[in-house]
Design a protein around this motif. Sequence first.
Motif, short mmCIF file in Angstrom:
data_model
loop_
_atom_site.label_atom_id
_atom_site.label_comp_id
_atom_site.label_asym_id
_atom_site.label_seq_id
_atom_site.Cartn_x
_atom_site.Cartn_y
_atom_site.Cartn_z
N ALA A 457 72.03 -5.12 -8.32
CA ALA A 457 71.26 -5.99 -7.43
C ALA A 457 70.51 -7.01 -8.27
O ALA A 457 70.50 -8.21 -7.96
N ALA A 458 69.93 -6.55 -9.37
CA ALA A 458 69.16 -7.46 -10.24
C ALA A 458 70.02 -8.59 -10.78
O ALA A 458 69.52 -9.70 -11.02
N HIS A 459 71.32 -8.33 -10.98
CA HIS A 459 72.14 -9.39 -11.58
C HIS A 459 72.36 -10.58 -10.65
O HIS A 459 72.89 -11.60 -11.08
N TYR A 460 71.96 -10.47 -9.38
CA TYR A 460 72.02 -11.62 -8.47
C TYR A 460 70.78 -12.51 -8.56
O TYR A 460 70.76 -13.60 -7.98
N VAL A 461 69.75 -12.04 -9.26
CA VAL A 461 68.48 -12.77 -9.28
C VAL A 461 68.62 -14.22 -9.75
O VAL A 461 68.09 -15.14 -9.10
N PRO A 462 69.34 -14.51 -10.86
CA PRO A 462 69.45 -15.93 -11.26
C PRO A 462 70.07 -16.80 -10.17
O PRO A 462 69.63 -17.94 -9.95
N GLY A 463 71.06 -16.27 -9.47
CA GLY A 463 71.70 -17.04 -8.41
C GLY A 463 70.82 -17.21 -7.19
O GLY A 463 70.80 -18.28 -6.57
N LEU A 464 70.07 -16.18 -6.83
CA LEU A 464 69.17 -16.28 -5.67
C LEU A 464 68.04 -17.26 -5.96
O LEU A 464 67.61 -18.01 -5.06
N ILE A 465 67.54 -17.27 -7.19
CA ILE A 465 66.51 -18.25 -7.55
C ILE A 465 67.09 -19.66 -7.50
O ILE A 465 66.45 -20.59 -6.99
N ARG A 466 68.31 -19.79 -8.01
CA ARG A 466 68.94 -21.12 -8.02
C ARG A 466 69.15 -21.64 -6.61
O ARG A 466 69.03 -22.85 -6.35
N HIS A 467 69.44 -20.77 -5.66
CA HIS A 467 69.69 -21.18 -4.27
C HIS A 467 68.53 -20.80 -3.37
O HIS A 467 68.72 -20.48 -2.19
N ALA A 468 67.32 -20.86 -3.92
CA ALA A 468 66.13 -20.45 -3.16
C ALA A 468 65.97 -21.26 -1.88
O ALA A 468 65.46 -20.74 -0.87
N ASP A 469 66.40 -22.53 -1.87
CA ASP A 469 66.24 -23.36 -0.69
C ASP A 469 67.11 -22.90 0.46
O ASP A 469 66.90 -23.32 1.61
N ARG A 470 68.07 -22.03 0.22
CA ARG A 470 68.95 -21.55 1.28
C ARG A 470 68.56 -20.15 1.76
O ARG A 470 69.24 -19.59 2.62
N LEU A 471 67.48 -19.60 1.22
CA LEU A 471 67.02 -18.28 1.63
C LEU A 471 66.05 -18.41 2.80
O LEU A 471 65.27 -19.37 2.86
N PRO A 472 66.03 -17.44 3.72
CA PRO A 472 65.11 -17.50 4.86
C PRO A 472 63.72 -16.98 4.53
O PRO A 472 62.98 -16.57 5.45
N GLY A 473 63.33 -16.98 3.29
CA GLY A 473 62.00 -16.51 2.88
C GLY A 473 61.93 -16.43 1.37
O GLY A 473 62.92 -16.64 0.65
N ARG A 474 60.75 -16.13 0.88
CA ARG A 474 60.57 -15.98 -0.57
C ARG A 474 61.24 -14.69 -1.05
O ARG A 474 61.16 -13.66 -0.38
N LEU A 475 61.87 -14.78 -2.20
CA LEU A 475 62.60 -13.63 -2.74
C LEU A 475 61.64 -12.65 -3.40
O LEU A 475 60.85 -13.02 -4.27
N VAL A 476 61.72 -11.39 -3.00
CA VAL A 476 60.95 -10.30 -3.61
C VAL A 476 61.96 -9.35 -4.25
O VAL A 476 62.83 -8.80 -3.58
N GLN A 477 61.84 -9.17 -5.56
CA GLN A 477 62.78 -8.33 -6.31
C GLN A 477 62.21 -6.93 -6.47
O GLN A 477 61.14 -6.73 -7.03
N TYR A 478 62.97 -5.94 -6.00
CA TYR A 478 62.57 -4.53 -6.11
C TYR A 478 63.79 -3.76 -6.61
O TYR A 478 64.62 -3.29 -5.83
N THR A 479 63.90 -3.64 -7.93
CA THR A 479 65.10 -3.06 -8.53
C THR A 479 64.74 -2.07 -9.63
O THR A 479 63.69 -2.19 -10.28
N ALA A 480 65.61 -1.10 -9.83
CA ALA A 480 65.40 -0.08 -10.86
C ALA A 480 66.75 0.32 -11.44
O ALA A 480 67.74 0.46 -10.71
N ALA A 481 66.79 0.53 -12.72
CA ALA A 481 68.04 0.87 -13.41
C ALA A 481 68.63 2.16 -12.87
O ALA A 481 67.94 3.18 -12.76
N GLY A 482 69.91 2.12 -12.51
CA GLY A 482 70.63 3.32 -12.12
C GLY A 482 70.22 3.94 -10.81
O GLY A 482 70.56 5.09 -10.54
#
Length: 658
Positions: A457-482
């Motif tokens: 899930a975390a590996h999508y973060v750069p892309g979600l930040i890059r396309h922030a204008d297309r998200l329906p809200g501010r991105l909140v990242q809640y991720t944990a290894a494994g």
Amino acid sequence: MQPAVSGQTTAAGYRPDIDGLRAVAVLAVILYHVGVSWMPGGFVGVDVFFVISGYVIARGLMREAAGGGIRLADFYARRIRRILPALVATLALTSLAAYWLLLPPQLEDYAGSAAASALSVANLYFWRASGYFDAAALYRPLLHTWSLSVEEQFYFVLPVSLLLLVRLRVRPLWLPFAVIALLSFGLSLYAGRHAPTANFYLLPTRAWELLVGTLLAMAPFGTARPLPSFLRHPVLRQLAGLAGLAGILAPSLLYTESTPFPGAGALPPCLGAALLIRLGETQGPRAAATRLLALPPLVAVGLISYSAYLVHWPLIVLGRIALMRDFTTLETVAVIAATLVLAALSYRFVEQPFRRPHEPVRSRPRRLGPVFASSLLATLAMAGLGWAGVTSGGLPGRFPDFRLRSIPGTETWNHRTCFLFADQTWQAWDPEGCTRTADGDGMARTDRVLLWGDSFAAHYVPGLIRHADRLPGRLVQYTAAGCQPTLGAASHVVPHCRAFNDNALALIRRLGIRHVVLAARWGAQRDRSVPERLRETAAQVAALGARVHVVGQSPEFPLDPAFMAYHQRRDPPHAAGRWRPVETGSLNEALRAALPAGATFVDPRAALCAGDTCPYAQGDTFLYADTGHFSSAGAMLAVERLLAAGLLAPARSAAAAP
């Protein structure tokens, strides 16, 4: 694991049922490692071997103590003759294949593990380097030698301890070992929550398994020990045998890589093995389970089990690297057959010639010197070759045109703040620091999109930040290894995973989250209950008023992109930069089918791939940072494609595909 004592006798004579038990253990391990889907818990075979080894070695030492005293030099000479020849032969042949197959970074890691294996500290090496169930572990040809090192470390301690206790006339002799076993088991339970990788690899948390066999051997010594009274009834004896088999087979078939292990999870196979050994020890009518284990085919496999264990994993790993893909069904059968053939050859021409008959006492001093000298020379030679491979950086002169470069991507995950590690609890998560995008035009300040999952899930973060204008809200990242984002998920590697996921519901409620994106390496743990848990999780999230968006398993490749690119360096432009991913189609279909109505599902493989291949590079730009995690460039491409496929689309036009 050290099944090298095949053919060992006990006070009651040769035990074919013990060789049969070895066969069950080694076949479980081989089937698990080769990827047989119905054997997801076959790793418990190692624990069965621990019990067998503790029993056979302690039984022999007890026999020596009763017959004149424990001779440490003789004991270690026997261990060298039984263990070292096949190990050195395997290391030599594997190293030769690795020299030709592995690129410099791979060979550098291999060389370090070879030196550690030769010095009986492979468990320490892999403890520091990775986890047993990590994706990278699939490409380490000597990973399996960790268990050999655990046993050899145990054998350094057990004979000396037993000799001292015998000379001190400690009674009962078993009591100190029972106390140590209980302490080791308690430490394993504790480490399972606080140091899971150490718990898996290190002797202090594994010693209790070997001591189960040791304590069994220390029961009143004699040629025919009677069973406890409650097992003397024929029916109860038969039921006990079935219970012993079930203690091994049920975990092999039902455990997964998410099962907390070892600790309490190792009790059934260890106690099952101990019960079967004890039942086979008595004279008179045998339990059906004992007769089953003594069948000639199982005994034959048990006799070669040490060599089979040694050769099977290098065959699997180097085969996958050479093919650059997983095995087909036919190839899987061929690998199993090749393992057994090579093991039989090793047993006949390597193991057996070094297993000399017992010599007269007067000849021992003259003959033990060469045994120890040759073992020291072989060990130092293998360790020296490993050291040379490490210090040279993997002998880069073999592939002078290979270059390894850093690939950006993971640095955007906010390690230890928004992407938590196994030693962190959810309290380390920072809600302010993990709100990764700002308010957009027409976006209410309270609108938020929660990204919940593991590193996939975390590996999508750069892309979600890059396309922030297309998200329906501010991105909140809640991720944990494994940690897969499903309620009730457990992980021996991430002991706080369950609490981390439970807190996600409170987080959704507290922050008023309206969109929840669930993404993970869904197939990481061979856990067949994932779709069912995902369904329940999606239902509970929806009950909180949030829309659920599930991102399926993204493509994974058999090797890192730099290695695939090197192997494809002479391919035509239309083929370069693309490769067949590890199969995930059926998994994504199962996830899609499990979701309740109203949830959105997008398939990254369908969005990114064409035909049976997927891009891992665009020109000189790698889309992946390793075998499965997107680079920054890959994340941007992936998110763009997933948004186009319907991820986070308004409800009236939300897509349930591709």
